[in-house]
Design a protein around this motif. Structure first.
Motif, PDB file in Angstrom:
ATOM      1  N   SER A  93      13.488 -10.688 -16.523  1.00 10.56           N
ATOM      2  CA  SER A  93      13.001 -10.302 -15.291  1.00 10.56           C
ATOM      3  C   SER A  93      13.515 -10.503 -14.119  1.00 10.56           C
ATOM      4  N   SER A  94      14.708 -10.682 -13.740  1.00 16.20           N
ATOM      5  CA  SER A  94      15.191 -11.266 -12.590  1.00 16.20           C
ATOM      6  C   SER A  94      16.241  -9.128 -11.899  1.00 16.20           C
ATOM      7  N   ILE A 102      17.962 -20.877 -12.367  1.00 13.32           N
ATOM      8  CA  ILE A 102      17.431 -20.392 -12.848  1.00 13.32           C
ATOM      9  C   ILE A 102      16.155 -19.427 -11.824  1.00 13.32           C
ATOM     10  N   GLU A 103      16.457 -18.298 -11.825  1.00  9.04           N
ATOM     11  CA  GLU A 103      15.091 -17.551 -11.478  1.00  9.04           C
ATOM     12  C   GLU A 103      14.859 -16.390 -12.782  1.00  9.04           C
ATOM     13  N   ILE A 104      13.149 -17.359 -13.022  1.00  9.72           N
ATOM     14  CA  ILE A 104      12.342 -16.465 -13.850  1.00  9.72           C
ATOM     15  C   ILE A 104      11.028 -16.215 -13.017  1.00  9.72           C
ATOM     16  N   ASP A 105      10.473 -15.282 -13.072  1.00 10.79           N
ATOM     17  CA  ASP A 105       9.169 -14.393 -12.841  1.00 10.79           C
ATOM     18  C   ASP A 105       9.311 -14.361 -11.442  1.00 10.79           C
ATOM     19  N   VAL A 119      13.992 -20.408 -22.805  1.00  5.97           N
ATOM     20  CA  VAL A 119      15.097 -20.736 -22.123  1.00  5.97           C
ATOM     21  C   VAL A 119      15.620 -21.242 -22.733  1.00  5.97           C
ATOM     22  N   ASP A 133      18.304 -18.121 -20.408  1.00  5.37           N
ATOM     23  CA  ASP A 133      17.152 -17.440 -20.616  1.00  5.37           C
ATOM     24  C   ASP A 133      17.540 -16.155 -21.874  1.00  5.37           C
ATOM     25  N   ARG A 157      20.203 -15.169 -14.096  1.00  2.00           N
ATOM     26  CA  ARG A 157      18.920 -14.269 -14.038  1.00  2.00           C
ATOM     27  C   ARG A 157      18.616 -13.876 -15.620  1.00  2.00           C
ATOM     28  N   SER A 158      17.528 -13.598 -15.237  1.00  2.00           N
ATOM     29  CA  SER A 158      16.472 -13.795 -17.009  1.00  2.00           C
ATOM     30  C   SER A 158      16.294 -12.546 -16.729  1.00  2.00           C
TER      31      SER A 158
END
Ligand code: FRU
Length: 488
Positions: free
Chosen positions: A297-298, A43-46, A107, A102, A294-295
């Motif tokens: 913020s993505s 996962i990608e966060i910020d 999460v 997310d 994705r989160s």
């Protein structure tokens, strides 16, 4: 006294010899110590990419954790304490694979709890959750959220992918084995992520029965929506690992394959898939890949990223066990799209961009054409265009035992002279034009060859002999460099 699972993992890491091993990759995710298998919880966060992974720090002692690494550029990785420990009944025999989602203020890491009764050997597979508000502290929920498989399935019931559907409800996709010992994918739905209802099997109404009896178990199913570069249309892609299939055609040479099929998921029907399927990677090592979630913020325009496990079940006997006490790594991150209905996978390494590069020497020279910038490097990427009058040999180092040969319409990789025990010689038929755009990633003991601008990929472990540095291109082909970069 109960075992301190965190302390034993950290102790194993403290005495690790892996980072000193000349074969230990620099820009591929690899285990701090012991064994790594599937990518988990991506996962990608910020702007931070989190990569969790199946992790056995005390390998060969089979205590399976979720390891954790983070990166800001998908190239430089920092390793953290394991996030999920096999410290409860539900995961005593492994915190098995799963995904991250997310949900706004936190999460959730969804995973399969694996328990094997020591007396009867009977397996209990459960779907479990760990929550985190900061990606540093992880709270395991006990007991499991889904306590057993539905009627009609064996305890091979695992690898949840959890996502939020367009209508706001949550869905879960799982790999399963039917009681008649065939593989399938199951779908669940929930409004609150805690009460789950089984919707039933994913079906393939337009596939002419092609996937009805397709191996004995499906591992690590992943669903992703990708846009076709040709048509601009979006389609659903199901990526999964059917164990025990042996199609009568080129490829399918690894112990288990990983395939992709393209269609449209409507309810539980995966429509328009016509029964065709293609391996996602033609190399010697590729399994259990996962899409990075994705989160909130993505950037919605950011590429869809996939990591695979550069490994195969049952092939842990690799030289790195001896030289560094570690085994296996991830593939490089790949940006996925579709082109003409086929999955395209390009290397996606924002931290290692290709830079202009020049060739030294002429194709007719005895030494061939050498890429100056890469001399002495053992971790690099290189992209070139080629047109073939005959064959082009790609040499990595000298006396390495690895022979890569490119021709119009064919890639041949012969690993039989390397230290890698599972290689042999592989021939991959390429479509017209695919061999004219080539990108190679080489990172000490892993080599990935991308043909046709991501149209066909070949991943292998390349435990070379000798120094294994630099690259030479020799043969009857005209070569134009697109770019190169070194990571060491
Ligand atoms: C795939 C797999 C998964 C399982 C995990 C256990 O490689 O077998 O199905 O969750 O590995 O480590």
């Amino acid at each position: 006294m109960a075992e301190d699972f965190l302390a034993s993992a950290l102790a194993a890491e403290a005495s690790s010899r892996a980072p000193q091993d000349p074969d230990y990759p620099l820009f591929h995710v690899a285990p701090p110590v012991g064994r790594l298998n599937d990518p988990n919880g991506l996962i990608e966060i910020d702007g931070t990419y989190h990569a969790f992974f199946q992790y056995t720090p005390e390998h060969p002692r089979r205590l399976v954790y979720w390891g954790h690494a983070t990166s800001r550029d998908l190239t430089h990785w920092e390793y953290h304490a394991p996030a999920i420990l096999p410290d409860t009944h539900q995961d005593a025999n492994g915190a098995y694979s799963g995904t991250a989602i997310d949900v706004g203020d936190h999460v959730e890491l969804w995973y399969t709890g694996n328990y094997k009764d020591p007396e009867t050997g009977e397996r209990e597979a459960t779907q479990c959750v760990v929550t985190t508000a900061d990606m540093v502290h992880f709270d395991k929920q006990v007991p499991p959220i889904i306590g057993r498989q539905p009627e009609g399935y064996t305890a091979h019931f695992r690898d949840p992918q959890v996502w939020r559907d367009a209508d706001g409800t949550y869905r879960m996709l799982l790999g399963v084995q039917r009681e008649n010992l065939t593989g399938a994918a199951l779908l669940y739905r929930s409004t609150d992520l805690r009460a789950w209802e089984c919707e039933g099997e994913m079906t393939f109404p337009d596939a002419g029965g092609a996937f009805d009896t397709f191996g004995y178990m499906w591992e690590c199913p992943n669903l992703v929506r990708l846009v076709d570069e040709d048509s601009g249309e979006a389609h659903d892609v199901l990526i999964f690992c059917p164990q025990g299939i042996s199609p009568e055609r080129e490829g399918f040479e690894n112990v288990f394959p990983c395939v992709a099929i393209v269609g449209e998921l409507v309810g539980t029907e995966f429509r328009s898939a016509d029964g065709s399927f293609e391996e996602l990677d033609r190399g010697t090592e590729f399994y259990a890949p996962q899409i990075m979630a994705r989160s909130a913020s993505s950037d919605p325009g950011a590429p869809t990223v996939l990591f695979g496990w550069a490994g195969n079940a049952g092939e842990d006997d690799q030289p790195s066990i001896e030289t560094g006490g570690w085994v296996h790594c991830f593939t490089a991150p790949r940006a996925l799209t579709l082109r003409g209905g086929r999955v395209i996978a390009r290397p996606y390494l924002p931290g290692l961009p290709l830079a202009p590069a020049t060739l030294e020497g002429a194709p007719g020279d005895e030494a061939g054409a050498r890429v100056v910038e890469l001399a002495g490097s053992r971790s690099w990427r290189l992209a070139f265009d080629a047109s073939y009058e005959g064959a082009l040999s790609v040499g990595i180092g000298s006396g390495s035992g690895l022979a890569i040969t490119l021709e119009e319409g064919r890639l041949t990789v012969d690993l039989s002279g390397t230290r890698y025990p599972h290689g042999g010689r592989r021939v991959v038929t390429a479509s017209p034009g695919e061999a004219s755009r080539v990108e190679i990633l080489h990172d000490r003991s892993i080599t990935e060859i991308y043909l046709g601008d991501g149209s066909r990929v070949f991943t292998t472990r390349s435990f070379l002999n000798g120094e294994g540095s630099g690259v030479t291109l020799v043969g009857a082909a005209s070569v134009t460099l697109v770019g190169a970069a070194r990571a060491d």
